[in-house]
Design a protein around this motif. Structure first.
Motif, PDB file in Angstrom:
ATOM      1  N   LYS A 127     -12.772  84.918 -27.054  1.00 22.51           N
ATOM      2  CA  LYS A 127     -13.499  83.747 -26.566  1.00 22.51           C
ATOM      3  C   LYS A 127     -14.992  84.024 -26.478  1.00 22.51           C
ATOM      4  O   LYS A 127     -15.813  83.112 -26.657  1.00 22.51           O
ATOM      5  CB  LYS A 127     -12.955  83.334 -25.194  1.00 22.51           C
ATOM      6  N   ASP A 128     -15.355  85.279 -26.242  1.00 20.78           N
ATOM      7  CA  ASP A 128     -16.764  85.634 -26.113  1.00 20.78           C
ATOM      8  C   ASP A 128     -17.512  85.533 -27.434  1.00 20.78           C
ATOM      9  O   ASP A 128     -18.746  85.536 -27.453  1.00 20.78           O
ATOM     10  CB  ASP A 128     -16.904  87.065 -25.571  1.00 20.78           C
ATOM     11  N   THR A 129     -16.794  85.436 -28.551  1.00 26.47           N
ATOM     12  CA  THR A 129     -17.449  85.357 -29.858  1.00 26.47           C
ATOM     13  C   THR A 129     -17.885  83.936 -30.197  1.00 26.47           C
ATOM     14  O   THR A 129     -18.601  83.731 -31.182  1.00 26.47           O
ATOM     15  CB  THR A 129     -16.513  85.866 -30.971  1.00 26.47           C
ATOM     16  N   PHE A 130     -17.469  82.955 -29.389  1.00 24.92           N
ATOM     17  CA  PHE A 130     -17.853  81.567 -29.627  1.00 24.92           C
ATOM     18  C   PHE A 130     -19.081  81.223 -28.803  1.00 24.92           C
ATOM     19  O   PHE A 130     -19.191  81.609 -27.641  1.00 24.92           O
ATOM     20  CB  PHE A 130     -16.712  80.621 -29.249  1.00 24.92           C
ATOM     21  N   ILE A 131     -20.012  80.493 -29.407  1.00 25.66           N
ATOM     22  CA  ILE A 131     -21.219  80.096 -28.688  1.00 25.66           C
ATOM     23  C   ILE A 131     -20.949  78.814 -27.911  1.00 25.66           C
ATOM     24  O   ILE A 131     -20.022  78.062 -28.219  1.00 25.66           O
ATOM     25  CB  ILE A 131     -22.402  79.890 -29.655  1.00 25.66           C
ATOM     26  N   GLU A 132     -21.753  78.572 -26.906  1.00 22.66           N
ATOM     27  CA  GLU A 132     -21.600  77.375 -26.079  1.00 22.66           C
ATOM     28  C   GLU A 132     -21.734  76.122 -26.948  1.00 22.66           C
ATOM     29  O   GLU A 132     -22.606  76.037 -27.805  1.00 22.66           O
ATOM     30  CB  GLU A 132     -22.665  77.363 -24.980  1.00 22.66           C
ATOM     31  N   GLY A 133     -20.818  75.184 -26.742  1.00 22.54           N
ATOM     32  CA  GLY A 133     -20.828  73.963 -27.516  1.00 22.54           C
ATOM     33  C   GLY A 133     -19.908  73.990 -28.718  1.00 22.54           C
ATOM     34  O   GLY A 133     -19.718  72.960 -29.376  1.00 22.54           O
ATOM     35  N   ASP A 134     -19.341  75.155 -29.031  1.00 19.22           N
ATOM     36  CA  ASP A 134     -18.400  75.244 -30.149  1.00 19.22           C
ATOM     37  C   ASP A 134     -17.188  74.361 -29.853  1.00 19.22           C
ATOM     38  O   ASP A 134     -16.602  74.441 -28.763  1.00 19.22           O
ATOM     39  CB  ASP A 134     -17.949  76.698 -30.335  1.00 19.22           C
ATOM     40  N   ILE A 135     -16.809  73.511 -30.807  1.00 19.50           N
ATOM     41  CA  ILE A 135     -15.737  72.549 -30.560  1.00 19.50           C
ATOM     42  C   ILE A 135     -14.380  73.227 -30.396  1.00 19.50           C
ATOM     43  O   ILE A 135     -13.429  72.594 -29.925  1.00 19.50           O
ATOM     44  CB  ILE A 135     -15.645  71.511 -31.700  1.00 19.50           C
ATOM     45  N   ARG A 136     -14.289  74.512 -30.731  1.00 20.51           N
ATOM     46  CA  ARG A 136     -13.015  75.220 -30.596  1.00 20.51           C
ATOM     47  C   ARG A 136     -12.790  75.789 -29.198  1.00 20.51           C
ATOM     48  O   ARG A 136     -11.654  76.150 -28.839  1.00 20.51           O
ATOM     49  CB  ARG A 136     -12.937  76.351 -31.631  1.00 20.51           C
ATOM     50  N   LEU A 137     -13.825  75.876 -28.407  1.00 21.31           N
ATOM     51  CA  LEU A 137     -13.686  76.469 -27.072  1.00 21.31           C
ATOM     52  C   LEU A 137     -12.649  75.762 -26.195  1.00 21.31           C
ATOM     53  O   LEU A 137     -11.905  76.420 -25.467  1.00 21.31           O
ATOM     54  CB  LEU A 137     -15.050  76.501 -26.368  1.00 21.31           C
ATOM     55  N   PRO A 138     -12.573  74.421 -26.230  1.00 13.93           N
ATOM     56  CA  PRO A 138     -11.560  73.756 -25.393  1.00 13.93           C
ATOM     57  C   PRO A 138     -10.121  74.065 -25.798  1.00 13.93           C
ATOM     58  O   PRO A 138      -9.190  73.676 -25.084  1.00 13.93           O
ATOM     59  CB  PRO A 138     -11.877  72.265 -25.593  1.00 13.93           C
ATOM     60  N   LEU A 139      -9.925  74.751 -26.926  1.00 10.07           N
ATOM     61  CA  LEU A 139      -8.572  75.114 -27.332  1.00 10.07           C
ATOM     62  C   LEU A 139      -8.053  76.336 -26.574  1.00 10.07           C
ATOM     63  O   LEU A 139      -6.898  76.727 -26.729  1.00 10.07           O
ATOM     64  CB  LEU A 139      -8.523  75.400 -28.840  1.00 10.07           C
ATOM     65  N   PHE A 140      -8.898  76.945 -25.759  1.00 10.40           N
ATOM     66  CA  PHE A 140      -8.487  78.077 -24.928  1.00 10.40           C
ATOM     67  C   PHE A 140      -8.332  77.617 -23.483  1.00 10.40           C
ATOM     68  O   PHE A 140      -9.011  76.702 -23.018  1.00 10.40           O
ATOM     69  CB  PHE A 140      -9.528  79.203 -24.981  1.00 10.40           C
ATOM     70  N   GLN A 141      -7.447  78.306 -22.741  1.00 12.70           N
ATOM     71  CA  GLN A 141      -7.315  78.028 -21.311  1.00 12.70           C
ATOM     72  C   GLN A 141      -6.830  79.295 -20.604  1.00 12.70           C
ATOM     73  O   GLN A 141      -6.008  80.039 -21.130  1.00 12.70           O
ATOM     74  CB  GLN A 141      -6.326  76.893 -21.055  1.00 12.70           C
ATOM     75  N   TRP A 142      -7.412  79.537 -19.413  1.00 19.23           N
ATOM     76  CA  TRP A 142      -6.931  80.658 -18.609  1.00 19.23           C
ATOM     77  C   TRP A 142      -5.601  80.279 -17.988  1.00 19.23           C
ATOM     78  O   TRP A 142      -5.429  79.184 -17.474  1.00 19.23           O
ATOM     79  CB  TRP A 142      -7.953  81.022 -17.538  1.00 19.23           C
ATOM     80  N   MET A 143      -4.648  81.206 -18.061  1.00 11.65           N
ATOM     81  CA  MET A 143      -3.291  80.913 -17.615  1.00 11.65           C
ATOM     82  C   MET A 143      -2.871  81.849 -16.494  1.00 11.65           C
ATOM     83  O   MET A 143      -3.648  82.703 -16.035  1.00 11.65           O
ATOM     84  CB  MET A 143      -2.316  81.054 -18.796  1.00 11.65           C
ATOM     85  N   ARG A 144      -1.620  81.685 -16.090  1.00  9.44           N
ATOM     86  CA  ARG A 144      -1.056  82.547 -15.073  1.00  9.44           C
ATOM     87  C   ARG A 144      -1.136  84.003 -15.524  1.00  9.44           C
ATOM     88  O   ARG A 144      -1.200  84.299 -16.699  1.00  9.44           O
ATOM     89  CB  ARG A 144       0.408  82.163 -14.807  1.00  9.44           C
ATOM     90  N   GLU A 145      -1.117  84.902 -14.563  1.00  5.89           N
ATOM     91  CA  GLU A 145      -1.129  86.342 -14.808  1.00  5.89           C
ATOM     92  C   GLU A 145      -2.436  86.813 -15.455  1.00  5.89           C
ATOM     93  O   GLU A 145      -2.529  87.942 -15.936  1.00  5.89           O
ATOM     94  CB  GLU A 145       0.063  86.760 -15.687  1.00  5.89           C
ATOM     95  N   GLY A 146      -3.445  85.942 -15.507  1.00  2.74           N
ATOM     96  CA  GLY A 146      -4.745  86.343 -16.016  1.00  2.74           C
ATOM     97  C   GLY A 146      -4.882  86.364 -17.516  1.00  2.74           C
ATOM     98  O   GLY A 146      -5.866  86.896 -18.034  1.00  2.74           O
TER      99      GLY A 146
END
Length: 369
Positions: free
Chosen positions: A312-331
């Motif tokens: 996730k750190d390789t994506f810059i702010e505003g990248d349209i792919r960022l919302p495809l990630f989510q923090w989940m249970r167990e970290g």
């Protein structure tokens, strides 16, 4: 969670697990399991043989975590550097590389059987005598599928062509097998690639007049699919200029998906970016079960596949792919990329225009263009 029927291994004449011929929209909803010996060599049945090879490749299963070729795609994804195993049910052994390295491993045995059974089914169709346009097109699809299978094998069971093209790799079979067939020794990496290029060259000629009837026929290889497979093979063998040309040809007529489509779950054969895929319907949807391991948002999913947090750190702010990630249970960092449809089905993608753009770009950079 829905239950699926795990099919037993059937001893069928000519080693065929096949569906009857395709309807205008998709495979028959009630496929047969075998073909009688008097029908194997009939030219009019070549399409049914190829369709059967497809059915077996994606629907044959040995366990809930081993259902067709999509399970092998999951295996490869789990071994990639951008994936973390939760670990949860299924594919943790892939994360540990046991599924590819240990011959006694259940998925290794499953993969070997699945690919070589498909090759044998293709060999049966290719061996039919005749010269009709319909036969040639069916055989063109069988040649493309056989090349696809050998391309899978050569990438999994030896180092790369550019490292050592003369290294022993896997056995080559181009004729139908039976109980009296003498096992063959390993061919070299170069020999396997030569067969791949030969098959694809002939397939392109046989399919030059073939036109798919609609999106639900996207599982049938056409010239674009052959060009895409050629692009992959050229790239893997360091033929940069040819790789770029083939990739450009493969993506012609296909456009990149819209932002909206990126969030629909990567499950729709009608996606304008998909060049090659395998559609699913409720009565033939066993392969869709693989999505339970991928989909982090589906209620009751296994959620075995997590993203490496550093990805996730390789994506810059505003990248349209960022919302495809989510923090989940167990970290864990999960995906919101893959979703089952409401009827518990999900189409399977095999080739996208985006891949062809990437191949073209990499090939041109390596070629100094």
């Amino acid at each position: 969670m829905r239950k699926i029927k795990i099919k037993s291994i059937l001893a069928a004449v000519a080693g065929l697990f096949l569906a009857t011929s395709c309807s205008s929209s998709f495979l028959d909803t009630d496929p047969t399991d075998a073909v009688s010996s008097d029908k194997v060599s009939v030219p009019e049945n070549a399409e049914a043989l190829v369709n059967g090879a497809w059915y077996n490749l994606f629907d044959y299963s040995s366990t809930y975590a081993n259902i067709g070729y999509r399970a092998l795609q999951c295996l490869d994804d789990m071994m990639a550097s951008d994936i973390v195993s939760r670990p949860k049910y299924g594919f943790n052994s892939s994360y540990q590389f046991n599924d590819i390295a240990q011959s006694s491993n259940g998925r290794t045995e499953f993969a070997w059987y699945l690919i070589y059974k498909t090759i044998d089914n293709c060999n049966t169709a290719i061996s039919i005598k005749g010269d009709s346009e319909e036969l040639r097109q069916a055989q063109g699809q069988a040649l493309a599928l056989r090349a696809f299978c050998y391309l899978h094998l050569v990438q999994h069971y030896q180092f790369t062509y550019l490292k050592d093209k003369d290294a022993p790799c896997v056995p080559i079979y181009t004729e139908p097998s039976n109980s009296s067939t003498v096992p063959k020794g390993k061919s070299t990496v170069a020999q396997v690639y030569q067969l791949i290029f030969d098959d694809l060259t002939l397939a392109k000629d046989y399919l030059k007049n073939y036109v798919r009837s609609g999106d639900n026929q996207k599982f049938k290889p056409n010239v674009a699919v052959v060009d895409g497979l050629l692009a992959r093979a050229y790239l893997l063998t360091g033929q940069w200029e040819e790789a770029a040309k083939a990739a450009e040809a493969a993506r012609a007529g296909y456009t990149l998906m819209t932002t909206t489509a990126e969030y629909e779950g990567f499950n729709n054969i009608s996606n304008k970016e998909w060049i090659w895929g395998f559609p699913q319907i409720p009565s033939q949807s066993d392969a869709s079960y693989n999505f339970y391991y991928l989909d982090a948002t589906y209620v009751g999913a296994y959620s075995s596949f997590m993203a490496d947090p550093h990805l996730k750190d390789t994506f810059i702010e505003g990248d349209i792919r960022l919302p495809l990630f989510q923090w989940m249970r167990e970290g864990y960092l999960g995906y919101k990329k893959f979703h089952m449809r409401a009827d518990d089905t999900a189409d399977l993608v095999l080739m996208r225009a985006a891949e062809m753009y990437l191949i073209e770009a990499e090939a041109k950079v390596r070629d100094g263009v």
